[in-house]
Design an enzyme around this catalytic site. Structure first.
Site, PDB file in Angstrom:
ATOM      1  N   ASN A  76       0.956  -1.334   0.004  1.00  0.00           N
ATOM      2  CA  ASN A  76       0.093  -0.084  -0.130  1.00  0.00           C
ATOM      3  C   ASN A  76       0.825   1.195  -0.051  1.00  0.00           C
ATOM      4  O   ASN A  76       0.854   2.004  -1.009  1.00  0.00           O
ATOM      5  CB  ASN A  76      -0.947   0.004   1.070  1.00  0.00           C
ATOM      6  CG  ASN A  76      -2.066   0.865   1.016  1.00  0.00           C
ATOM      7  OD1 ASN A  76      -2.186   2.118   0.355  1.00  0.00           O
ATOM      8  ND2 ASN A  76      -3.145   0.597   1.563  1.00  0.00           N
ATOM      9  N   ASP A  77       1.550   1.607   1.334  1.00  0.00           N
ATOM     10  CA  ASP A  77       2.171   2.929   1.234  1.00  0.00           C
ATOM     11  C   ASP A  77       3.357   2.905   0.303  1.00  0.00           C
ATOM     12  O   ASP A  77       3.693   4.066  -0.160  1.00  0.00           O
ATOM     13  CB  ASP A  77       2.410   3.096   2.488  1.00  0.00           C
ATOM     14  CG  ASP A  77       1.553   3.140   3.797  1.00  0.00           C
ATOM     15  OD1 ASP A  77       0.508   3.585   3.319  1.00  0.00           O
ATOM     16  OD2 ASP A  77       1.765   2.541   4.823  1.00  0.00           O
ATOM     17  N   VAL A  78       3.961   1.865  -0.118  1.00  0.00           N
ATOM     18  CA  VAL A  78       5.226   1.709  -0.655  1.00  0.00           C
ATOM     19  C   VAL A  78       4.917   1.813  -2.451  1.00  0.00           C
ATOM     20  O   VAL A  78       5.752   1.962  -3.095  1.00  0.00           O
ATOM     21  CB  VAL A  78       6.072   0.332  -0.740  1.00  0.00           C
ATOM     22  CG1 VAL A  78       6.418   0.277   0.772  1.00  0.00           C
ATOM     23  CG2 VAL A  78       5.157  -0.718  -1.164  1.00  0.00           C
ATOM     24  N   ALA A  92       0.522   3.738   7.075  1.00  0.00           N
ATOM     25  CA  ALA A  92       0.985   5.171   7.426  1.00  0.00           C
ATOM     26  C   ALA A  92      -0.465   6.011   7.846  1.00  0.00           C
ATOM     27  O   ALA A  92      -0.416   7.145   7.988  1.00  0.00           O
ATOM     28  CB  ALA A  92       1.506   5.809   6.196  1.00  0.00           C
TER      29      ALA A  92
END
Length: 465
Positions: free
Chosen positions: A394-396, A435
């Site tokens: 997700n965040d990456v 995050a």
């Protein structure tokens, strides 16, 4: 009893084995061999320390009992723990290393004769300095690791906890620790010793609570470094060569890993040491973003896109770990290869919740090492790929890291997934990542959301293929 010279030789051998272990663990291909060297080195170190105790007194029996009990508990936990909980396990074990350093320092301060450090109130200056530093770093490691464990386990919110004047307060406490160590070495007051430990425990909490969930992989490696330095400091106090070598290796390798992780996330290493990096007062308005239109599909749609692709890039993340989908993913990839489709894996430095998390999972599924690429090696390939299959990351993959200065992940290098012709995103819902922010990739024109359990969706795609 084993002689001092023979002990030194065996400690040196164990030190060499620890170095070979670190060397082996630097690559998935040699990690098993590295683990073997590490285990062998620790067996030698523990055995030599055990045999160096002297006569078979009651203390000798107690040590043997504690080794058996502790070893059994450790083996049981390691056997039962799932890979998804490995970050929490690492944080928990780091806390125990720090606490062990504190207990040894307390024992050495209260009974210095047993450690050949002098008498109470007249401890050797060098030993007292080493003891104080080891105790302080150990206390910081313990309390900081407890906060990291609580955040990773979900018991405590993964969001940064900040308050006004936080950094000046941390600076004052760190300066006070230095002053307390100086005063303790001057007066050898037991009251100052307990105050030093209390203040060190406090700063450990304060350093970690302002760090957000997205930066937790760096915290893990940083606490790893702290635990090593704590062990090294106590090693000097005990005049134990193996402990000094081991602590220095863990401390330095953890610091290097923290630096590499910070570079991979575009964070300041100095801010990591102080704590509170990546914190932001901005909160993403997830509720409003979830109302934006998204395109969703099923396994049949995904299989159709993959069948007509010439190249596919797999982007694994924590969702894959939770679903234990790595074996199903390997089967899907094997099916794609039979259709002459080029497949590669893209690994972000902080994918998952600890360094190397995804690499270990893929290795568990026997994914060939030459198909797995780090961010720097593969990021330019997304623009030429037909399909990106994002499974749980997700965040990456969030493009907002490149566009929104107010985002807590702004400046962090991310995988350029959005540049692919088609993006297949496997996720249970539109909920934000660790995050705590929404992912703009969900709403791109070339993104097809596959709402399902990662393992089941992957198995269904394989059937359709």
């Amino acid at each position: 009893m084993i002689s001092a010279n023979l002990s030194a030789i065996f400690y040196l051998i164990s030190g060499v084995l620890f170095i070979l272990a670190l060397r082996g663990l630097s690559s998935p291909e040699t990690s098993r061999q590295g683990n073997f060297f590490g285990i062998l080195g620790m067996i030698i170190a523990v055995t030599v320390t055990f045999l160096s105790m002297g006569n078979f007194s009651s203390g000798f029996v107690y040590v043997l009992i504690f080794i058996l009990v502790g070893g059994s508990i450790g083996a049981f936990i390691a056997y039962r723990i799932p890979m998804t909980a490995m970050p929490e396990l690492v944080a928990g074990f780091h806390s125990l290393v720090g606490l062990a350093a504190v207990f040894v320092a307390i024992a050495a301060f209260l009974n210095p004769e047993a450690f050949n450090l002098g008498n109470p109130g007249k401890i050797k200056l060098g030993s007292l300095i080493e003891m104080s530093i080891g105790a302080a770093v150990g206390a910081i490691t313990f309390s900081g690791s407890i906060i990291a464990f609580l955040k990773l386990q979900g018991i405590m919110s993964g969001s940064p906890i900040t308050f006004k004047g936080q950094h000046p307060l941390n600076a004052i406490i760190l300066i006070s620790i230095i002053i307390l160590i100086y005063l303790l070495c001057s007066t050898q007051s037991s009251n100052l010793f307990w105050i030093l430990l209390s203040v060190s425990f406090l700063i450990g909490f304060l350093l970690i609570i302002p760090i957000g969930g997205a930066d937790m992989p760096v915290v893990i490696s940083m606490l790893n470094s702290y635990s090593g330095w704590a062990a090294a400091g106590i090693g000097f106090t005990l005049e134990n060569t193996a402990l000094i070598i081991t602590g220095a290796l863990v401390g330095s390798s953890g610091a290097i890993l923290s630096y590499i992780m910070c570079k991979g996330m575009n964070r300041s290493f100095f801010n990591v040491i102080l704590g509170g990096f990546g914190a932001t007062d901005e909160k993403s308005d997830t509720s409003s973003k979830e109302q934006r239109p998204v395109k969703s599909g099923n396994a049949d749609d995904a299989a159709f896109l993959m069948k007509n692709a010439s190249s596919v890039i797999i982007v694994p993340g924590y969702g894959m770990a939770v679903a234990q989908a790595q074996h199903a993913l390997r089967e899907m990839v094997d099916t794609l290869k039979k259709n002459d489709i080029k497949v590669s894996y893209a690994i972000h430095p902080v994918a998952g919740r600890m360094p190397g998390h995804m690499n270990v999972l893929l290795a568990e599924a026997n994914v060939p090492y030459d198909e797995v690429f780090e961010l720097e090696e593969i990021n330019n390939d997304f623009a030429n790929a037909d399909v990106a299959f994002v499974i749980g990351a997700n965040d990456v993959t969030n493009p907002v890291a490149k566009t929104d200065p107010q985002s807590p992940i702004y400046g962090m290098p991310v995988l350029d997934v959005e540049k692919c012709k088609s993006v297949l995103f496997v996720k249970r819902s539109l909920s934000p990542g660790y995050a705590g922010i929404d992912n703009d990739l969900f709403y791109k024109e070339n993104t097809l959301m596959l709402f399902a359990d990662a393992k089941k969706m992957t198995e269904d795609i394989t059937k359709n293929l």
